[in-house]
Design a protein around this motif. Structure first.
Motif, PDB file in Angstrom:
ATOM      1  N   ARG A  20       0.837  -1.199   0.000  1.00 27.20           N
ATOM      2  CA  ARG A  20       0.000   0.000   0.000  1.00 27.20           C
ATOM      3  C   ARG A  20       0.876   1.254   0.000  1.00 27.20           C
ATOM      4  O   ARG A  20       0.597   2.234  -0.700  1.00 27.20           O
ATOM      5  CB  ARG A  20      -0.909  -0.029   1.229  1.00 27.20           C
ATOM      6  N   ALA A  21       1.949   1.208   0.776  1.00 24.34           N
ATOM      7  CA  ALA A  21       2.821   2.366   0.909  1.00 24.34           C
ATOM      8  C   ALA A  21       3.554   2.694  -0.383  1.00 24.34           C
ATOM      9  O   ALA A  21       3.625   3.851  -0.796  1.00 24.34           O
ATOM     10  CB  ALA A  21       3.830   2.128   2.041  1.00 24.34           C
ATOM     11  N   VAL A  22       4.107   1.671  -1.061  1.00 22.03           N
ATOM     12  CA  VAL A  22       4.870   1.944  -2.271  1.00 22.03           C
ATOM     13  C   VAL A  22       3.962   2.478  -3.381  1.00 22.03           C
ATOM     14  O   VAL A  22       4.339   3.377  -4.140  1.00 22.03           O
ATOM     15  CB  VAL A  22       5.643   0.684  -2.736  1.00 22.03           C
ATOM     16  N   LEU A  23       2.733   1.981  -3.444  1.00 21.25           N
ATOM     17  CA  LEU A  23       1.805   2.477  -4.458  1.00 21.25           C
ATOM     18  C   LEU A  23       1.342   3.896  -4.143  1.00 21.25           C
ATOM     19  O   LEU A  23       1.294   4.758  -5.031  1.00 21.25           O
ATOM     20  CB  LEU A  23       0.600   1.540  -4.558  1.00 21.25           C
ATOM     21  N   TRP A  60       4.409  -9.183  -7.607  1.00 18.39           N
ATOM     22  CA  TRP A  60       3.368  -9.407  -8.620  1.00 18.39           C
ATOM     23  C   TRP A  60       2.158  -8.521  -8.342  1.00 18.39           C
ATOM     24  O   TRP A  60       1.612  -7.882  -9.247  1.00 18.39           O
ATOM     25  CB  TRP A  60       2.958 -10.875  -8.601  1.00 18.39           C
ATOM     26  N   LEU A  61       1.749  -8.463  -7.077  1.00 18.15           N
ATOM     27  CA  LEU A  61       0.579  -7.668  -6.712  1.00 18.15           C
ATOM     28  C   LEU A  61       0.836  -6.173  -6.927  1.00 18.15           C
ATOM     29  O   LEU A  61      -0.036  -5.452  -7.418  1.00 18.15           O
ATOM     30  CB  LEU A  61       0.192  -7.934  -5.258  1.00 18.15           C
ATOM     31  N   VAL A  62       2.035  -5.710  -6.579  1.00 21.90           N
ATOM     32  CA  VAL A  62       2.350  -4.292  -6.771  1.00 21.90           C
ATOM     33  C   VAL A  62       2.353  -3.944  -8.254  1.00 21.90           C
ATOM     34  O   VAL A  62       1.782  -2.928  -8.677  1.00 21.90           O
ATOM     35  CB  VAL A  62       3.713  -3.949  -6.131  1.00 21.90           C
ATOM     36  N   GLU A  89       8.262   5.424 -14.843  1.00 22.56           N
ATOM     37  CA  GLU A  89       9.024   4.934 -13.687  1.00 22.56           C
ATOM     38  C   GLU A  89       8.127   4.076 -12.793  1.00 22.56           C
ATOM     39  O   GLU A  89       7.568   4.547 -11.813  1.00 22.56           O
ATOM     40  CB  GLU A  89       9.579   6.116 -12.880  1.00 22.56           C
ATOM     41  N   PRO A  90       7.972   2.786 -13.130  1.00 18.93           N
ATOM     42  CA  PRO A  90       7.133   1.907 -12.318  1.00 18.93           C
ATOM     43  C   PRO A  90       7.751   1.685 -10.937  1.00 18.93           C
ATOM     44  O   PRO A  90       8.969   1.814 -10.766  1.00 18.93           O
ATOM     45  CB  PRO A  90       7.105   0.607 -13.122  1.00 18.93           C
ATOM     46  N   PRO A  91       6.919   1.357  -9.944  1.00 15.99           N
ATOM     47  CA  PRO A  91       7.435   1.172  -8.585  1.00 15.99           C
ATOM     48  C   PRO A  91       8.187  -0.138  -8.436  1.00 15.99           C
ATOM     49  O   PRO A  91       7.902  -1.117  -9.128  1.00 15.99           O
ATOM     50  CB  PRO A  91       6.166   1.172  -7.730  1.00 15.99           C
ATOM     51  N   ASP A  98       9.381   2.889   2.121  1.00 14.31           N
ATOM     52  CA  ASP A  98       8.005   3.165   1.706  1.00 14.31           C
ATOM     53  C   ASP A  98       7.070   3.191   2.910  1.00 14.31           C
ATOM     54  O   ASP A  98       6.199   4.051   3.018  1.00 14.31           O
ATOM     55  CB  ASP A  98       7.535   2.108   0.706  1.00 14.31           C
ATOM     56  N   ARG A  99       7.257   2.237   3.809  1.00 15.00           N
ATOM     57  CA  ARG A  99       6.416   2.194   5.015  1.00 15.00           C
ATOM     58  C   ARG A  99       6.656   3.432   5.865  1.00 15.00           C
ATOM     59  O   ARG A  99       5.724   4.018   6.405  1.00 15.00           O
ATOM     60  CB  ARG A  99       6.741   0.917   5.793  1.00 15.00           C
ATOM     61  N   LEU A 100       7.917   3.828   5.985  1.00 10.91           N
ATOM     62  CA  LEU A 100       8.240   5.029   6.744  1.00 10.91           C
ATOM     63  C   LEU A 100       7.592   6.258   6.120  1.00 10.91           C
ATOM     64  O   LEU A 100       7.016   7.105   6.821  1.00 10.91           O
ATOM     65  CB  LEU A 100       9.759   5.203   6.792  1.00 10.91           C
ATOM     66  N   ALA A 101       7.665   6.351   4.779  1.00 11.53           N
ATOM     67  CA  ALA A 101       7.052   7.486   4.088  1.00 11.53           C
ATOM     68  C   ALA A 101       5.553   7.525   4.330  1.00 11.53           C
ATOM     69  O   ALA A 101       4.958   8.604   4.465  1.00 11.53           O
ATOM     70  CB  ALA A 101       7.342   7.398   2.591  1.00 11.53           C
TER      71      ALA A 101
END
Length: 387
Positions: A20-23, A60-62, A89-91, A98-101
């Protein structure tokens, strides 16, 4: 047949916050990230039983969620330009950064403190709306609306670890922990502890992040003794210290040492130092109360709070006696009249002074201000003993 549902459940339990965070970080929209991730889950349930579980299911999910988010943007007239830019620029797969952000984004100054905590529990810890609503004692529909408004407020926000928000982030994580600790909700308390440790590990040069992780670790070390076999609250003086988690106490003390080595003392470090005095003492009476009171004096210079002064008064009771402590407590009456721990502390001191009728009256006042059933049960038992 491939157990796609089981594999999906496993990856969701471990990696959902990071995915969730990276997306959200790349899209700048938490709501859109969650919708895309749910679409990816639906596609996984369709494809994995036949194709097999991917070697890197989180990746895969991301990737699938990313593709679906771009497709949705392209269908919107206002989103086509953004989709074209994002497609360059795909994630990558989720990381701790990412979680910290995401934690820092949840503490956006546009959100109220309750919304910051609720959104952190939802987006970072992955708690269901029903669980968060239960923790806040509000209807699920009310909490759902609060989360929707909070996510909307983050649209277009920058998902990055901003130093100017660190104080709010640490306060939010502390509130997450306390939300569970005060109500004997071990799951919520563990969430707060895990978040604090992640912050400390990802920000090793921040002494207060290390201090908060030390503080919560030391508190959690005695969590198993905070309720008895009947589910009743047991306060620190009456806890069975032989059951405290000594390995966790050692970890908390090590974390405190690392924070102190950075030579920038702050409120969380001082609170952790106080918690360490209690954790290392052989008994309540044998605690080094002079050291504890000295730490509270230092804490008061940094955070001149009447709540801190109330805790200092407890230490005064052991250093100078209950009479001196009661004088300190009574001096806080105007500022703490509506705080449940003020009459409860006063009642304890009045008992020690033999003024049982006044102690009963103070206990009734504390009972009226109690915030959860465990506290109410404890105060009713105390009142029964007094009357």
């Amino acid at each position: 047949m491939v157990d796609a549902a089981g594999a999906l459940d496993a990856v969701w339990r471990t990696d959902a916050p990071g995915m969730r965070a990276v997306l959200a970080r790349r899209l700048g929209d938490l709501d859109r990230a969650e919708e895309a991730l749910q679409d990816a889950v639906s596609e996984a349930l369709r494809r994995w039983p036949a194709e097999g579980v991917p070697d890197r299911p989180a990746g895969w999910l991301v990737t699938t969620a990313w593709r679906k988010a771009l497709d949705a943007l392209r269908r919107e007239a206002t989103g086509r330009a953004k989709a074209a830019q994002l497609a360059l620029e795909p994630p990558a797969e989720p990381t701790g950064d990412d979680r910290l952000a995401m934690i820092f984004a949840c503490c956006h100054p546009a959100l109220s403190e309750p919304s910051q905590v609720a959104l952190t529990l939802s987006a970072v810890s992955g708690l269901a709306t029903e669980e968060i609503a239960a923790a806040y004692l509000v209807p699920t529909s009310t909490m759902a609306q609060r989360l929707v408004r909070a996510k909307r407020a983050l649209r277009g926000a920058t998902f990055e670890a901003r130093p100017d928000r660190l104080s709010a982030v640490l306060a939010t994580v502390y509130l997450v922990f306390n939300q569970g600790y005060d109500a004997a909700r071990r799951d919520l308390a563990r969430e707060g502890l895990d978040l604090a440790r992640q912050l400390a590990d990802l920000l090793p040069a921040e002494p207060e992040a290390a201090g908060l992780a030390a503080l919560l670790t030391l508190h959690e070390a005695r969590a198993a003794t905070r309720v008895d076999d009947a589910g009743r609250l047991v306060l620190l003086p009456d806890q069975d210290r032989s059951r405290w988690d000594r390995a966790m106490i050692a970890d908390g003390v090590r974390r405190l040492g690392r924070a102190a080595a950075l030579d920038a003392p702050g409120p969380y470090q001082l609170q952790a130092a106080i918690a360490a005095q209690h954790a290392l003492a052989p008994s309540w009476a044998a605690t080094d109360w002079t050291a504890v009171r000295g730490l509270y004096d230092r804490l008061l210079t940094l955070t001149p709070s009447p709540v801190v002064a109330l805790s200092r008064a407890v230490a005064t009771g052991f250093v100078e006696g209950p009479g001196a402590a009661l004088a300190e407590v009574d001096g806080l009456a105007e500022r703490l009249a509506g705080y449940r721990m003020w009459p409860a502390t006063r009642a304890d001191l009045l008992v020690k002074l033999g003024r049982r009728d006044e102690a009963a009256q103070a206990t009734r006042r504390a009972l009226a201000l109690a915030t959860n059933d465990a506290e109410r049960d404890l105060l009713r038992r105390r009142l029964a003993d007094l009357t």
